[in-house]
Design a protein around this motif. Sequence first.
Motif, PDB file in Angstrom:
ATOM      1  N   PHE A   1       0.845  -1.200   0.000  1.00  0.00           N
ATOM      2  CA  PHE A   1       0.000   0.000   0.000  1.00  0.00           C
ATOM      3  C   PHE A   1       0.879   1.248   0.000  1.00  0.00           C
ATOM      4  CE2 PHE A   1       0.787  -1.463   4.298  1.00  0.00           C
ATOM      5  CZ  PHE A   1       1.249  -0.329   4.951  1.00  0.00           C
ATOM      6  N   CYS A   2       0.293   2.346  -0.455  1.00  0.00           N
ATOM      7  CA  CYS A   2       0.954   3.651  -0.313  1.00  0.00           C
ATOM      8  C   CYS A   2       0.685   4.148   1.094  1.00  0.00           C
ATOM      9  CB  CYS A   2       0.391   4.639  -1.335  1.00  0.00           C
ATOM     10  SG  CYS A   2       0.895   6.348  -0.996  1.00  0.00           S
ATOM     11  N   PRO A   3       1.723   4.369   1.893  1.00  0.00           N
ATOM     12  CA  PRO A   3       1.482   4.759   3.291  1.00  0.00           C
ATOM     13  C   PRO A   3       0.752   6.090   3.436  1.00  0.00           C
ATOM     14  CG  PRO A   3       3.821   4.926   2.738  1.00  0.00           C
ATOM     15  CD  PRO A   3       3.154   4.229   1.605  1.00  0.00           C
ATOM     16  N   TYR A   4       0.835   6.951   2.437  1.00  0.00           N
ATOM     17  CA  TYR A   4       0.191   8.261   2.527  1.00  0.00           C
ATOM     18  C   TYR A   4      -1.296   8.163   2.184  1.00  0.00           C
ATOM     19  CZ  TYR A   4       5.116   9.278   2.473  1.00  0.00           C
ATOM     20  OH  TYR A   4       6.459   9.264   2.765  1.00  0.00           O
ATOM     21  N   HIS A   5      -1.621   7.442   1.125  1.00  0.00           N
ATOM     22  CA  HIS A   5      -3.027   7.260   0.777  1.00  0.00           C
ATOM     23  C   HIS A   5      -3.728   6.351   1.794  1.00  0.00           C
ATOM     24  CE1 HIS A   5      -1.639   8.699  -3.203  1.00  0.00           C
ATOM     25  NE2 HIS A   5      -2.861   9.179  -3.283  1.00  0.00           N
ATOM     26  N   ASP A   6      -3.050   5.306   2.224  1.00  0.00           N
ATOM     27  CA  ASP A   6      -3.664   4.351   3.143  1.00  0.00           C
ATOM     28  C   ASP A   6      -3.940   4.972   4.510  1.00  0.00           C
ATOM     29  OD1 ASP A   6      -4.425   1.448   3.369  1.00  0.00           O
ATOM     30  OD2 ASP A   6      -3.039   1.556   5.070  1.00  0.00           O
ATOM     31  N   ALA A   7      -3.221   6.037   4.848  1.00  0.00           N
ATOM     32  CA  ALA A   7      -3.402   6.693   6.154  1.00  0.00           C
ATOM     33  C   ALA A   7      -4.637   7.584   6.187  1.00  0.00           C
ATOM     34  CB  ALA A   7      -2.162   7.512   6.509  1.00  0.00           C
TER      35      ALA A   7
ATOM     36  N   ASP B   1      -6.416  15.720   3.719  1.00  0.00           N
ATOM     37  CA  ASP B   1      -5.544  15.673   4.895  1.00  0.00           C
ATOM     38  C   ASP B   1      -4.233  16.343   4.518  1.00  0.00           C
ATOM     39  OD1 ASP B   1      -3.923  15.091   7.068  1.00  0.00           O
ATOM     40  OD2 ASP B   1      -4.759  13.085   7.341  1.00  0.00           O
ATOM     41  N   GLU B   2      -3.905  17.417   5.216  1.00  0.00           N
ATOM     42  CA  GLU B   2      -2.691  18.177   4.891  1.00  0.00           C
ATOM     43  C   GLU B   2      -1.413  17.375   5.110  1.00  0.00           C
ATOM     44  OE1 GLU B   2      -2.805  21.798   7.074  1.00  0.00           O
ATOM     45  OE2 GLU B   2      -4.389  22.697   5.826  1.00  0.00           O
ATOM     46  N   SER B   3      -1.505  16.260   5.832  1.00  0.00           N
ATOM     47  CA  SER B   3      -0.318  15.450   6.100  1.00  0.00           C
ATOM     48  C   SER B   3      -0.037  14.439   4.988  1.00  0.00           C
ATOM     49  CB  SER B   3      -0.465  14.709   7.436  1.00  0.00           C
ATOM     50  OG  SER B   3      -1.519  13.758   7.371  1.00  0.00           O
ATOM     51  N   MET B   4      -0.834  14.460   3.915  1.00  0.00           N
ATOM     52  CA  MET B   4      -0.588  13.554   2.789  1.00  0.00           C
ATOM     53  C   MET B   4       0.548  14.126   1.921  1.00  0.00           C
ATOM     54  SD  MET B   4      -4.435  12.286   1.725  1.00  0.00           S
ATOM     55  CE  MET B   4      -3.901  11.073   0.528  1.00  0.00           C
ATOM     56  N   VAL B   5       1.727  14.084   2.471  1.00  0.00           N
ATOM     57  CA  VAL B   5       2.916  14.626   1.816  1.00  0.00           C
ATOM     58  C   VAL B   5       3.926  13.503   1.623  1.00  0.00           C
ATOM     59  CG1 VAL B   5       4.797  16.298   1.954  1.00  0.00           C
ATOM     60  CG2 VAL B   5       2.554  16.879   2.896  1.00  0.00           C
ATOM     61  N   CYS B   6       4.195  13.148   0.368  1.00  0.00           N
ATOM     62  CA  CYS B   6       5.187  12.111   0.083  1.00  0.00           C
ATOM     63  C   CYS B   6       6.581  12.710   0.208  1.00  0.00           C
ATOM     64  CB  CYS B   6       4.976  11.538  -1.316  1.00  0.00           C
ATOM     65  SG  CYS B   6       6.250  10.354  -1.798  1.00  0.00           S
ATOM     66  N   ILE B   7       7.313  12.287   1.233  1.00  0.00           N
ATOM     67  CA  ILE B   7       8.643  12.831   1.497  1.00  0.00           C
ATOM     68  C   ILE B   7       9.579  12.589   0.316  1.00  0.00           C
ATOM     69  CG2 ILE B   7      10.602  12.796   3.075  1.00  0.00           C
ATOM     70  CD1 ILE B   7       7.953  13.867   4.256  1.00  0.00           C
ATOM     71  N   ASP B   8       9.514  11.392  -0.266  1.00  0.00           N
ATOM     72  CA  ASP B   8      10.421  11.063  -1.370  1.00  0.00           C
ATOM     73  C   ASP B   8      10.171  11.939  -2.589  1.00  0.00           C
ATOM     74  OD1 ASP B   8      12.153   8.450  -0.848  1.00  0.00           O
ATOM     75  OD2 ASP B   8      10.265   8.210   0.207  1.00  0.00           O
ATOM     76  N   MET B   9       8.907  12.222  -2.866  1.00  0.00           N
ATOM     77  CA  MET B   9       8.587  13.064  -4.020  1.00  0.00           C
ATOM     78  C   MET B   9       9.078  14.497  -3.843  1.00  0.00           C
ATOM     79  SD  MET B   9       6.990  11.562  -6.586  1.00  0.00           S
ATOM     80  CE  MET B   9       5.973  12.781  -7.403  1.00  0.00           C
ATOM     81  N   LYS B  10       9.393  14.858  -2.607  1.00  0.00           N
ATOM     82  CA  LYS B  10       9.829  16.234  -2.333  1.00  0.00           C
ATOM     83  C   LYS B  10      11.350  16.354  -2.201  1.00  0.00           C
ATOM     84  CE  LYS B  10       5.559  17.792  -1.923  1.00  0.00           C
ATOM     85  NZ  LYS B  10       4.855  16.659  -2.540  1.00  0.00           N
ATOM     86  N   LYS B  11      12.069  15.262  -2.400  1.00  0.00           N
ATOM     87  CA  LYS B  11      13.516  15.287  -2.173  1.00  0.00           C
ATOM     88  C   LYS B  11      14.280  16.106  -3.210  1.00  0.00           C
ATOM     89  CE  LYS B  11      14.309  11.095   0.531  1.00  0.00           C
ATOM     90  NZ  LYS B  11      14.937   9.752   0.578  1.00  0.00           N
ATOM     91  N   ILE B  12      13.815  16.087  -4.448  1.00  0.00           N
ATOM     92  CA  ILE B  12      14.570  16.736  -5.523  1.00  0.00           C
ATOM     93  C   ILE B  12      14.257  18.227  -5.556  1.00  0.00           C
ATOM     94  CG2 ILE B  12      14.907  16.850  -8.030  1.00  0.00           C
ATOM     95  CD1 ILE B  12      14.332  13.834  -8.085  1.00  0.00           C
ATOM     96  N   ARG B  13      15.321  19.020  -5.447  1.00  0.00           N
ATOM     97  CA  ARG B  13      15.217  20.482  -5.458  1.00  0.00           C
ATOM     98  C   ARG B  13      15.987  21.038  -6.652  1.00  0.00           C
ATOM     99  NH1 ARG B  13      11.711  22.010  -1.088  1.00  0.00           N
ATOM    100  NH2 ARG B  13      11.817  20.313   0.402  1.00  0.00           N
ATOM    101  N   LEU B  14      15.816  22.330  -6.899  1.00  0.00           N
ATOM    102  CA  LEU B  14      16.489  22.941  -8.053  1.00  0.00           C
ATOM    103  C   LEU B  14      18.009  22.749  -8.054  1.00  0.00           C
ATOM    104  CD1 LEU B  14      14.407  26.216  -8.551  1.00  0.00           C
ATOM    105  CD2 LEU B  14      14.491  24.241 -10.060  1.00  0.00           C
TER     106      LEU B  14
ATOM    107  N   GLU C   1      -1.960  12.943  -2.714  1.00  0.00           N
ATOM    108  CA  GLU C   1      -0.772  13.694  -2.297  1.00  0.00           C
ATOM    109  C   GLU C   1      -0.984  15.181  -2.581  1.00  0.00           C
ATOM    110  OE1 GLU C   1       3.284  14.912  -1.584  1.00  0.00           O
ATOM    111  OE2 GLU C   1       2.058  15.409  -3.325  1.00  0.00           O
ATOM    112  N   VAL C   2      -0.678  15.999  -1.584  1.00  0.00           N
ATOM    113  CA  VAL C   2      -1.071  17.416  -1.649  1.00  0.00           C
ATOM    114  C   VAL C   2      -0.356  18.213  -2.743  1.00  0.00           C
ATOM    115  CG1 VAL C   2      -1.725  17.502   0.788  1.00  0.00           C
ATOM    116  CG2 VAL C   2       0.627  18.069   0.117  1.00  0.00           C
ATOM    117  N   GLY C   3       0.732  17.690  -3.297  1.00  0.00           N
ATOM    118  CA  GLY C   3       1.455  18.415  -4.333  1.00  0.00           C
ATOM    119  C   GLY C   3       0.607  18.733  -5.548  1.00  0.00           C
ATOM    120  N   ILE C   4      -0.420  17.923  -5.806  1.00  0.00           N
ATOM    121  CA  ILE C   4      -1.277  18.151  -6.972  1.00  0.00           C
ATOM    122  C   ILE C   4      -2.077  19.444  -6.843  1.00  0.00           C
ATOM    123  CG2 ILE C   4      -3.283  16.912  -6.063  1.00  0.00           C
ATOM    124  CD1 ILE C   4      -3.836  15.867  -8.853  1.00  0.00           C
TER     125      ILE C   4
END
Length: 260
Positions: free
Chosen positions: A126-132, A210-223, A190-193
């Motif tokens: 499961f996706c831990p963010y969606h499943d939560a 839910d504001e806590s639906m934030v995938c940490i891995d999807m946010k790792k890459i920065r400019l 995931e709130v990024g959408i």
Amino acid sequence: MEASKTDAEVIVFCGVHFMAETASILCPDKVVLLPVLSAGCPMADMITAESLREKKKELPGVPVVSYVNSTASVKAESDICCTSANAIQVVRSLADHDTVLMTPDKNLARYAQRYTDQRIIYWEGFCPYHDALTAEQVRRVKKAHPHAQFLAHPECRPEVIDLADAVKSTSGMLEYARKSSDKEFIIGTEVGIIHTLMVQNPDKTFIPADESMVCIDMKKIRLPHIVNSLLSLSPVVKVEEQTGIKAKRAVDRMLKVPRD
């Protein structure tokens, strides 16, 4: 899909590892870069090629449908892949089989089961963010915004799906919001959408389920990571040739099936 169409020799994938791997599978002659190699997917890590091979021994003749959110080695052990936008259609495309195995997302499998008479055996991933996301949380937000449409992702739990006005993939949510005459939406993914939804629909309101639906891995890459990746042409994600050939068969079959 976009990576497979481009004439560019280098693809910088600003996502997670399985996405870069899939680009490498579809474009074996291109250089695929993932600026932060540790950007992974907890759900994809819930299944291995070895564990899938063992399960296949228990289910001889049962075709394997693997969510695109999986590693290249798991795709290579699968008969066909699916996205959240075409999971139902992929299962239906296997109409000659009365039973299928879906990996690794149990929630996506349970959603697909609603729309087919075939028996779907699912992996316990499961996706831990969606499943939560819980039904109780959704009810709270719906109570606070009684006129809002609730859009749920099929990776959500069945009881959350039951509360949805529409169940859509990420691309499906973007299209739904764009075409809908409604002005207020609760977004169950995931709130990024929400940033993209706001840009595309400045006259509409979008509320996270839910504001806590934030995938940490999807946010790792920065400019700065992207700049460094372009300057050094690294880190490279390259799928081993034989694994890539087998995985590509499953991905190609998926690409032939219509999306929602």
